[in-house]
Every structure is written in C-alpha cells, then in structure tokens.
Design an enzyme around this catalytic site. Structure first.
Site, PDB file in Angstrom:
ATOM      1  N   GLU A 172      33.623  34.241  44.721  1.00 30.78           N
ATOM      2  CA  GLU A 172      34.367  33.804  45.913  1.00 30.78           C
ATOM      3  C   GLU A 172      33.860  32.475  46.456  1.00 30.78           C
ATOM      4  OE1 GLU A 172      34.608  36.955  48.802  1.00 30.78           O
ATOM      5  OE2 GLU A 172      35.864  38.195  47.517  1.00 30.78           O
ATOM      6  N   GLU A 291      38.080  42.344  41.997  1.00 30.35           N
ATOM      7  CA  GLU A 291      37.911  43.065  43.255  1.00 30.35           C
ATOM      8  C   GLU A 291      39.291  43.454  43.768  1.00 30.35           C
ATOM      9  OE1 GLU A 291      35.390  41.657  46.412  1.00 30.35           O
ATOM     10  OE2 GLU A 291      34.003  40.664  45.016  1.00 30.35           O
TER      11      GLU A 291
END
Length: 499
Positions: A172, A291
């Site tokens: 991320e 995710e």
C-alpha cells in the site's frame, strides 16, 4: 421469484489458480500472538503453534498465506525476527502502535506454513528500506548455501532453503498512512530496482507490484499505470485491496458492493493491458487481490485502544450472516475473472478480520464468513465457466440494476463435476433457480449445501459456535441437463453435480 443460469463447457473464462483462495497473517493484533502462535496453550505443539487453529486452517485448504504485512512490513526489519529468541529485540511497532516482541519471525512462519500445508507469500519492506534489504532477504530464504545470508539461515537451524516463490514489493505504498509513503514514480523506481536484484539472486521467483490501496484512492488508476510503466518487465502481478462495510445499516446496498468489486477488477485489467500495449509487450500482467474482506465492526473499539501493548485485540470483527453473503459474492466476482485474477488473500486468517477466532487460553471457532470461503476453496477448482444470468433486479440509493442472483459455475473435468455457487440477495423472497447445463449431458445432484439464517445480524461465538452453519438440505434436483433448485432468501448456495 425466478432466475436462470446457463453455462456451456466450451465457454470458459479461464483455469482457476488455487492461490485465489489464499489468506494473510500480519503482525497485527492477535493474528500471530494468541492466534496461530501461543506457547503454553493446551493445544500448543513443541514450536508453540496452536493445533486447534492449525486444524481449522487445514480445513480451509488455504494454499498460500501472505506475511508479515500489511502496514506492518513498511517499518519491519526482518533480521529482528531471526536467530536465538532470547537475543531478539522488542520494538515500537508504529503502523499499529503496539510493542512487537519478535518472538515469532520468518523461520517460525516458514515452519508453521509447512504444518498448515500452505506456501508463503513474503512481503519486503519498501517503506523504510529498499533493494539492499530485499536482495538479502531473498538470499536468506532461497539460496542453498555458501553465502553470508544462506549460511546465516543454516546457523539458525534452517539448513534447507525455504524456497519462497511469491514476493510482494512492499504494501500500500500509495497510502499517506504508510510508513515510507511514496509517489507512484518514487515507488515505481524503488520497486524496479528491488525487483532486479531479487531476481538476480533467484530468477525463479515471481513478483507482485503494489497497486492502489482501494478503489476510492484519488490516484487510482494513474498509480497502476505509472507503477507498471516502471516495473512491467520485472513483475508478474499487480495487487488490489478492497474492504466493505455496512455502517449505515443499508443491507441491500451492502450486498450489492461486489458489483463495485467487479468494476475495480475490470478497471485494473484495462490499465494493465494499456501499459502492455504501449510497451508493445507480450505478457499479461495478472492480478493478486491480496487483501479483501468485510471490515467495519471493530472500528470504534480500535479507536479506544491504549497504545504500546503486546498483541492487544485489534480489528476483531465479529461477522454476521450478511457478511458471509457478501464474502460469497466477492468470491464469485474473482472467479468471474479467473483468467486474470490468479491470486487473492482473504484478510486476514485468524482473529484480525478473520474467518477463524480464538480466545487466549481458550477455544477456536469458525466465524460466519468461514463457510463460503471453505466451500469455494474445496470445490472451486477447474475452469470457471461464463455465467449467462437472467435475474430480476433491484436498485439502491447508490447502485442500480443489482441482480438478485449472483452466480457462477465451475467445471472440474478431472472429477467429472460442475459446482454452482449462488447467492440470493433478496431479503424477502426465495428464488427458483433453473440451471441449464445443455453441453454436459445428464446431470446428477451430489449435494445442495445452503447457508441461511432468518437474522442477517446473527453471529457465531465461542459459546454458540454453530448459530450460523450450513446444511445439506437444499432441494436441487436434476432432470437431464436442467437443474432446478430453491434458493432461500438471503442465502449462499453450493450445488454440486456429477456430469
């Protein structure tokens, strides 16, 4: 209410990679400490691994598990978690504001994976570190012997290499919350140089570049285009992350969120193909949806947590029946693009937004979302078939033309089976589903498994672990190539057929 599904064995989306049913363990909350690892627990083995948790993980047949993060990895020095346990240092863990004791690390995780029957998907720190740390970590894990880091591994008791195939280039990195947050150009350059030296150490590995942290990021999809502009030649995958919640209690909209997931997947594929075309490339970049889940129940409790504890309860969502329905829809969304979504990780595996919950010094139990994930991981192998769906639709305040039926069929030629996964989104009416399998010849119903409950908010707990539990009492019946079944209102269904 009536709906129809038509499939043909010659109309194939793609072969399903078993790694689409992966999961995730991060050094966060009680995922590790009190989750998979609890020395002194009544079921703990000689390495401190909870055998009751291992049994549930094996039941899920999870083929790959991402580790050690997540946000955690962007401030993590992997060297802190190897070597003699008594010599390891406690650290302030800044991503989640806890104390990391480092009594569980890389080699413990590799040992746990072997016992769980799964492979490791290892993430490298591209937040506070970079190419040098990444190449050293690959050498430590994968080089046989005769070099500093491979011999260091052997001195730690791991003489055989861990042979980790799949590696994530950070986590991320588009997020301002991330330690070492970077622009797309900054990350792309770092990822490229890290990828080069990692593959020089071990040319057999495959790499996942960081995509956008969610569909809602302002930089999406320019981030993907820029990152792949730098890394296209070196990586095989780009990641996607997405979570959904029902904070306002609007269940019809919540159950429709998988349509947004469909669009997210399509947009990332389009961006990957744009970069391929602009570079005159020959390879497709595949997707790692590493995710995904429902996440919102624990938000308020997490805001009240006292910092700097060791393994406090964090992100411990207690899942209800409607969460299981959306998880089923999200699984179907990924199967509908099985040609490009080749890996995925339900985030996470134990205690932290997880299908498995435990009590410290206590039991372990299955949350509601355990069941659709279990059914897909056990029966969703082979080829995903193009689903031609005819279904009544409904509109919400923000999403229109939502089909009450969400469905796909999977053909496992080796087993001579077709499995239909189907969700009836209606909160009021049962649905009669007619499935036309015209190309398969006569069918025979093996089982019709149903996950249903009258209360969308029903949950499983340690004291009542079977409140929401599937049964095999579905009424699917075959007449030649036509299969007719009743899908109860607000239900997840698995119809297994011999063909």
């Amino acid at each position: 209410m009536k709906a129809k599904l038509t499939v043909d064995k010659d109309f194939v989306i793609g072969k399903i990679d078993k790694r689409i049913y992966g999961s995730f363990i991060e050094h966060l909350g009680r995922a590790v400490y009190g989750g998979i690892y609890e020395p002194g627990h009544a079921t703990a083995d000689e390495q401190g691994f909870r055998e009751d948790v291992l049994a549930l993980v094996r039941e899920l047949q999870t083929p790959i598990v991402r580790y050690p993060g997540g946000n955690f990895v962007s401030g993590y020095n992997w060297e802190d978690g190897v070597g003699p346990v008594e010599a390891r240092k406690k650290r302030l863990e800044l991503a989640w504001r806890t104390i990391e004791p480092n009594t569980f690390g890389l080699n413990e995780f590799a040992g746990w994976c072997r016992k769980a029957g799964t492979e490791a998907m290892m993430a490298v720190n591209l937040g506070t570190r970079g190419a040098d740390e990444a190449r050293n970590l690959v050498e430590y894990c994968n080089h046989p012997s005769g070099s500093y880091y491979s011999d260091l591994r052997a001195s730690h008791g791991c003489h055989a290499p861990h042979a980790i195939k799949t590696w994530c280039l950070g986590n991320e990195m588009d997020g301002p919350w991330q330690i070492g947050h970077k622009t797309a150009h900054e990350y792309g350059r770092t990822a490229l140089e890290s990828a080069k030296v990692m593959k020089w150490v071990d040319p057999t590995i495959e790499l996942v570049a960081c995509g956008s942290s969610s569909l809602g990021m302002k930089t999406f999809p320019e981030w993907e285009a820029t990152v792949l502009d730098h890394t296209y030649e070196q990586v095989e995958y780009i990641s996607l992350h997405q979570y959904y919640g029902n904070r306002d209690g609007d269940s019809p909209t919540f159950l429709a969120r998988s349509l947004e997931m469909d669009q997210f997947i399509h947009s990332v594929i389009a961006t990957c193909d744009y970069v391929k075309a602009r570079k005159r490339g020959k390879k497709d970049i595949h997707l790692s949806f590493d995710e995904w889940n429902v996440w919102y129940h624990s938000n308020e409790a997490d805001r009240q947590m006292e910092p700097w504890q060791v393994a406090p309860p964090q992100l411990e969502d207690v899942y209800n029946h409607e969460d299981a329905l959306l998880v089923g829809c999200m699984l179907i969304s990924m199967l509908k693009r099985a040609d490009r979504v080749k890996m995925a990780c339900l985030a996470q595996l134990v205690n932290v937004i997880a299908p498995i919950m435990t009590a410290n010094d206590g039991g372990a139990w299955r949350q509601t979302i355990f069941y659709p994930f279990l059914h897909a991981s056990v029966y969703g192998h082979g080829e995903a078939l193009v689903p031609l769906v005819q279904s009544p639709k409904y509109d919400t305040k923000t999403i229109t033309d939502v089909p009450y039926l969400e469905s796909i069929a999977v053909y496992n030629e080796a087993r001579g089976e077709v499995t239909i996964f189907a969700v009836n989104r209606s909160l009021d009416e049962a649905m009669t589903l007619q499935s036309d399998l015209r190309s398969f010849g006569d069918c025979r119903v093996i089982a019709h498994t149903v996950l249903e409950h009258d209360d969308l908010k029903a949950v499983n707990t340690e004291a009542q672990p079977d409140t929401v539990k599937p049964h095999d009492g579905g009424d699917a019946a075959a007449d030649g190539t036509l299969v007719t079944a009743t899908l109860p209102r607000q239900s997840w269904n698995v119809i297994r057929l011999s063909v």
